[in-house]
Design an enzyme around this catalytic site. Structure first.
Site, PDB file in Angstrom:
ATOM      1  N   GLU A 152       0.759  -1.371   0.145  1.00  0.00           N
ATOM      2  CA  GLU A 152      -0.072  -0.133  -0.162  1.00  0.00           C
ATOM      3  C   GLU A 152       1.031   1.159   0.116  1.00  0.00           C
ATOM      4  O   GLU A 152       2.031   1.333   1.047  1.00  0.00           O
ATOM      5  CB  GLU A 152      -1.630   0.072   1.498  1.00  0.00           C
ATOM      6  CG  GLU A 152      -1.854   1.474   0.679  1.00  0.00           C
ATOM      7  CD  GLU A 152      -2.722   1.088   1.871  1.00  0.00           C
ATOM      8  OE1 GLU A 152      -4.287   1.387   1.741  1.00  0.00           O
ATOM      9  OE2 GLU A 152      -2.568   0.984   3.922  1.00  0.00           O
ATOM     10  N   GLY A 284       2.750   2.084  11.009  1.00  0.00           N
ATOM     11  CA  GLY A 284       2.738   1.646  12.141  1.00  0.00           C
ATOM     12  C   GLY A 284       2.341  -0.148  11.629  1.00  0.00           C
ATOM     13  O   GLY A 284       3.118  -0.843  12.305  1.00  0.00           O
ATOM     14  N   MET A 286       0.238  -3.247   8.358  1.00  0.00           N
ATOM     15  CA  MET A 286      -0.806  -2.850   7.281  1.00  0.00           C
ATOM     16  C   MET A 286      -1.558  -4.065   7.225  1.00  0.00           C
ATOM     17  O   MET A 286      -1.277  -5.171   7.794  1.00  0.00           O
ATOM     18  CB  MET A 286       0.830  -3.277   6.493  1.00  0.00           C
ATOM     19  CG  MET A 286      -0.214  -2.980   4.592  1.00  0.00           C
ATOM     20  SD  MET A 286      -0.861  -2.028   3.721  1.00  0.00           S
ATOM     21  CE  MET A 286      -2.331  -2.576   3.352  1.00  0.00           C
ATOM     22  N   GLU A 320      -6.156  -2.385  12.498  1.00  0.00           N
ATOM     23  CA  GLU A 320      -5.830  -3.427  11.891  1.00  0.00           C
ATOM     24  C   GLU A 320      -6.648  -4.306  11.763  1.00  0.00           C
ATOM     25  O   GLU A 320      -7.397  -5.023  10.470  1.00  0.00           O
ATOM     26  CB  GLU A 320      -4.215  -4.221  11.686  1.00  0.00           C
ATOM     27  CG  GLU A 320      -3.536  -3.187  11.773  1.00  0.00           C
ATOM     28  CD  GLU A 320      -3.128  -2.222  10.692  1.00  0.00           C
ATOM     29  OE1 GLU A 320      -4.130  -2.639   9.664  1.00  0.00           O
ATOM     30  OE2 GLU A 320      -2.892  -0.643  11.068  1.00  0.00           O
ATOM     31  N   HIS A 323      -9.881  -3.402   9.414  1.00  0.00           N
ATOM     32  CA  HIS A 323      -9.266  -3.094   8.360  1.00  0.00           C
ATOM     33  C   HIS A 323      -9.831  -4.398   7.421  1.00  0.00           C
ATOM     34  O   HIS A 323     -10.083  -4.158   6.115  1.00  0.00           O
ATOM     35  CB  HIS A 323      -7.954  -3.409   7.729  1.00  0.00           C
ATOM     36  CG  HIS A 323      -8.130  -1.687   7.563  1.00  0.00           C
ATOM     37  ND1 HIS A 323      -8.683  -0.825   7.087  1.00  0.00           N
ATOM     38  CD2 HIS A 323      -6.870  -0.806   8.017  1.00  0.00           C
ATOM     39  CE1 HIS A 323      -7.945   0.471   6.788  1.00  0.00           C
ATOM     40  NE2 HIS A 323      -6.483   0.259   8.516  1.00  0.00           N
TER      41      HIS A 323
END
Length: 866
Positions: A152, A284, A286, A320, A323
């Site tokens: 990303e 931080g 992903m 995370e 997400h």
């Protein structure tokens, strides 16, 4: 997405593709994205990787549908060598002549027209692994090499050719060959593994539909620990020798995931959930599907970290994991809607933290305060903006999180948490495995709301800045665009929800109104003794009331909860920065709240007082020190510098805030002596002092060190840093140093270029030095001599943002040094000119504020001393 796959059994039309993958995603071809003539449906990738060899090779086969007749096929790649490219249909091969175009788009040109139909695009390629922590990169840790990925936002193209856009949400199948002693992990479970001639080849199961930026794999001599209690298999992969540092994360991850599954009412959507501790990581963490990567400092912890030390790891894990639904299950169509991912993940993480860990007091965080500063800049761009290249995505990245979450909290406060949850579930279920644009979200939330949320939210996200509301004595309400003193901005209006609390004839009332014009009359406020227009501090705006109403509100301050008290203070600090009120108004509010009984409210007052440090100078620093010693040192002494097991989170944070302010500005010899003793104790035994106290103690001790003692302190800190295992301990030791003499400053900066500091952490040392120094002359002397090595080592993101991270200043002399330094190099680095623009704007703003308020601040300190 299953419907989409079925439709590809025949040639699909452009209309079908566009309608399934996002209503506006392919309205028209643009030069910075792949054309709609060719679309992918499935991709196989094989890589030959050896962490001890920077060169690698690979092949990929991409099933594509040619939607309209064309003579070229576009795909993305960056810094790779394409050795062959062919388009295959049945038994026929069409050779493609590959040329490199703009925006990393490569064009495979055919000699004759390519008819509509289904094909396989086969590409062979070679590349080199970089060390800058983006794309596929090498991280060397304790004399061992590891391969990690960070794709990303537009970095998958650095590892292999692909249709590297989030709209192309397809299935992938990865296979990797590496020396057989290496551990190889990917997005999905292993389907098959074989070893031949010392080379291990791992074939992973096909992924579910996802964009390229969520592909991940890692190769290296890992150790691992099992995460139990999850609905799917999961492990934490760590550098060799660190598996025993994962117990805290293993304990809490299952409850975080369960909370999120309950909120969405959708089970975790993937087959496994592995974590990876990465020693060299720009950001931080992903949210890669099935293989979430984290800075090692977030996963490698003591078994029972202190209250403040556990807050960030738990929040990032929640972010995370959120997400996996926001961003992974449902993905934005293009990078201009990145906030759809980040804002929702941030909101969901905060919701989870409040539910599971109330002792960490996430309920008292006012998220918008993290956005207001950047969003006030006259150069700021909207959250939803035109995105053509990777630096465009990163420009104002933080607002995707902070402003985006703030807007969602404002919606939640208007319609209620249960309605908000219902709207989110509807959105998730409707768009699962697909792509969305912002309007899809607004439609889902409008469906559960009595308000027209769409119009309101578009104004906040599609234009920059935020409103300033003034409530007059007669109930006349005006709105303008908030801006800092002296700045020029384009005027705008918003549809603003005001949740009012006000007092009339001794009775406290509340009301909710919307204002969408520059001027609105609210007769119910005409006779109010005081008005507080931001119930529970959820609004994304600044506000002001008449001075008499402010006095009345301060006399009734306990009518406000702690969030509202903090909002009142932060708001008046902002009004000062906008030159709407004077220093006396801010200090009146600050002094009232500094006497509050709640530690969190007092901490807010201490934090605002610390924000005046740009006005502290040689002429007034003794008076400022006297104020701190008289009014704030007794409070620190009462708390003491020893953290007890019974201390609440608020008390711990207040102690740390007070200690930092007093240590930097009180010039108190007793406090310096205490700090030296604490620092030495921590260096000897890093478990003996909480890191928050230890870092401040090191800063105070080194700031007040002189002569030969500087060398002794540096040597002892560097030795302890080299011996420490836990990354948080290393960070506390090395980034707390506060030297200002040239010899030791240069030692700090030289250390940043060594292998002891990872590329992703290199810039932090430069930032630390810049913040330690009032005069940046020696900083730019070092930078001028070492800029080539420094820039070569850092990730691209840090290079582009270096001006704003390192060089924002309140000094005209420092700004001149910075401008001269960046002038000859900025155009050579993508995104750096924008960083220079932000640096200049923020620096000039600070200088304008200094000119506007220096005399008032001096007068306040003088009057206080009398």
């Amino acid at each position: 997405m299953k419907r989409l796959t079925a439709l590809y059994g025949a040639v699909v039309t452009l209309f079908t593709f566009a309608s399934l993958l996002g209503t506006s995603a392919y309205a028209a071809d643009v030069d910075y994205r792949l054309p709609k003539s060719v679309t992918p449906t499935f991709q196989k990738i094989h890589l030959n990787i050896d962490p001890d060899n920077p060169a690698y090779s690979g092949t990929t086969e991409i099933n594509v549908t040619v939607n309209t007749e064309t003579n070229k096929v576009g795909f993305y790649q960056q810094d790779l060598t394409v050795t062959s490219a062919v388009l295959i249909a049945g038994g026929n091969e069409i050779a493609l002549d590959v040329t490199v175009g703009e925006y990393d788009i490569n064009w495979g040109m055919a000699k004759e027209a390519i008819e509509p139909g289904k094909y396989t695009l086969r590409i062979a390629f070679e590349g080199k692994v970089n060390t800058s922590s983006d794309g596929m990169y090498l991280s060397r840790f304790e004399d061992r090499n590891y391969i990690f990925t960070q794709f990303e936002d537009m970095h998958a193209r650095k590892a292999f050719p692909s249709f590297d856009e989030p709209i192309f949400k397809i299935s992938y199948q990865m296979s990797i060959s590496a020396p057989e002693h290496q551990v190889i992990v990917g997005n999905t479970p292993v389907e098959k593994q074989s070893v031949e001639a010392g080379v291990k080849t791992v074939l992973f199961e096909k992924t579910k539909p996802m964009p390229t930026y969520l592909i991940a794999y890692t190769v290296g001599p890992f150790d691992s620990a099992e995460m139990t209690g999850l609905p799917v298999p999961g492990r934490i992969y760590v550098p060799k020798g660190y598996a025993d540092k994962t117990k805290f994360v293993i304990k809490h991850t299952p409850e975080i995931l369960a909370s999120l599954e309950n909120f969405f009412d959708i089970k975790y959507p993937y087959k496994k959930m592995d974590f990876v501790a990465v020693p060299n990581f720009t950001h931080g963490a992903m949210e890669n599907v099935g293989l979430i990567t984290y800075r090692d400092s977030l996963l490698l912890l003591e078994d029972n970290p202190s209250v403040t030390e556990r807050s960030r790891p738990l929040n990032v894990i929640a972010h995370e994991l959120a997400h996996q639904w926001f961003g992974n299950l449902v993905t934005m169509a293009w990078w201009d809607d990145l906030w759809l991912n980040e804002a929702f993940a941030s909101w969901a993480a905060s919701h989870t933290m409040k539910e599971l860990y109330p002792e960490l007091n996430y309920a008292d965080r006012i998220v918008q305060e993290g956005a207001f500063g950047a969003d006030a800049s006259p150069t700021v761009k909207p959250v939803k903006k035109v995105v053509k290249s990777q630096p465009d995505v990163m420009d104002g990245l933080g607002l995707n999180y902070s402003k985006g979450e703030s807007i969602l909290q404002m919606i939640e406060s208007l319609i209620g948490t249960e309605k908000f949850r219902e709207g989110v579930r509807n959105y998730m279920n409707k768009h699962a495995w697909g792509n969305t644009v912002a309007d899809d979200l607004w439609a889902a939330l409008d469906g559960v709301s009595d308000f027209n949320l769409s119009a309101m939210m578009k104004a906040y996200l599609e234009q920059p800045g935020y409103p300033l509301i003034h409530i007059g004595k007669d109930g006349k309400v005006t709105q303008t665009r908030f801006h800092l003193a002296g700045a020029e901005v384009e005027q705008q209006t918003w549809a603003i929800p005001l949740k009012l609390t006000y007092q009339v004839n001794g009775k406290i009332k509340d009301d909710v109104v919307f204002i969408d014009k520059k001027t609105t009359s609210l007769p119910q406020l005409a006779e109010a003794q005081w008005v507080f227009p931001n119930d529970n501090a959820t609004g994304y705006f600044r506000w002001s009331i008449e001075s008499g109403q402010l006095n009345a509100l301060l006399n009734n301050i306990d009518a406000l909860n702690k969030r509202e008290k903090k909002n009142l203070l932060y708001n008046y600090q902002a009004l000062l920065n906008a030159n709407e009120v004077g220093v006396d108004s801010v200090m009146k509010v600050l002094n009232a709240l500094a006497k509050d009984n709640d530690a969190e409210v007092i901490r807010a007052a201490v934090g605002v007082l610390a924000e005046f440090d740009y006005l502290v100078n040689e002429g007034n620093k003794a008076q400022f020190a006297a104020l701190l010693n008289q009014d704030y040192l007794p409070l620190l002494n009462k708390l003491s510098l020893e953290q007890s097991e019974s201390d609440s989170t608020d008390v711990i944070r207040l102690r740390n805030q007070l200690y930092t302010l007093l240590g930097m500005h009180a010039n108190n010899s007793t406090l310096v002596e205490q700090s030296e003793a604490i620092a030495k104790r921590y260096i000897k035994d890093t478990t003996s002092v909480p890191s928050g106290i230890a870092g401040t103690a090191i800063a105070i001790a080194t700031k007040n060190s002189q002569g030969a003692n500087n060398a002794k302190w540096f040597e002892s800190l560097e030795k302890a840093f080299n011996e420490a295992q836990l990354p948080n301990v290393k960070n506390t030791l090395i980034y707390s140093m506060h030297f200002s003499d040239k010899e030791t400053v240069f030692k700090m900066l030289d250390l940043a270029l060594t292998d002891s500091i990872t590329p992703a952490n290199t810039l932090y040392m430069v930032v630390r030095v810049a913040r330690n120094l009032d005069d940046h002359t020696m900083l730019y002397e070092w930078l001028s001599k070492n800029k080539t090595a420094l820039i070569a080592k850092m990730p691209d993101y840090h290079v582009s943002r270096m001006p704003e991270f390192v060089s924002v200043t309140c000094s005209a002399d420092n700004l001149k040094l910075a401008t001269n330094f960046y002038a000859p190099i900025a155009d050579d680095h993508q995104g750096m000119p924008r960083g220079v623009e932000i640096m200049k704007d923020e620096s000039m703003q600070c200088m304008r504020l200094k000119e506007a308020f220096q005399a008032d601040f001096d007068a306040f300190l003088a009057s206080y001393a009398q």
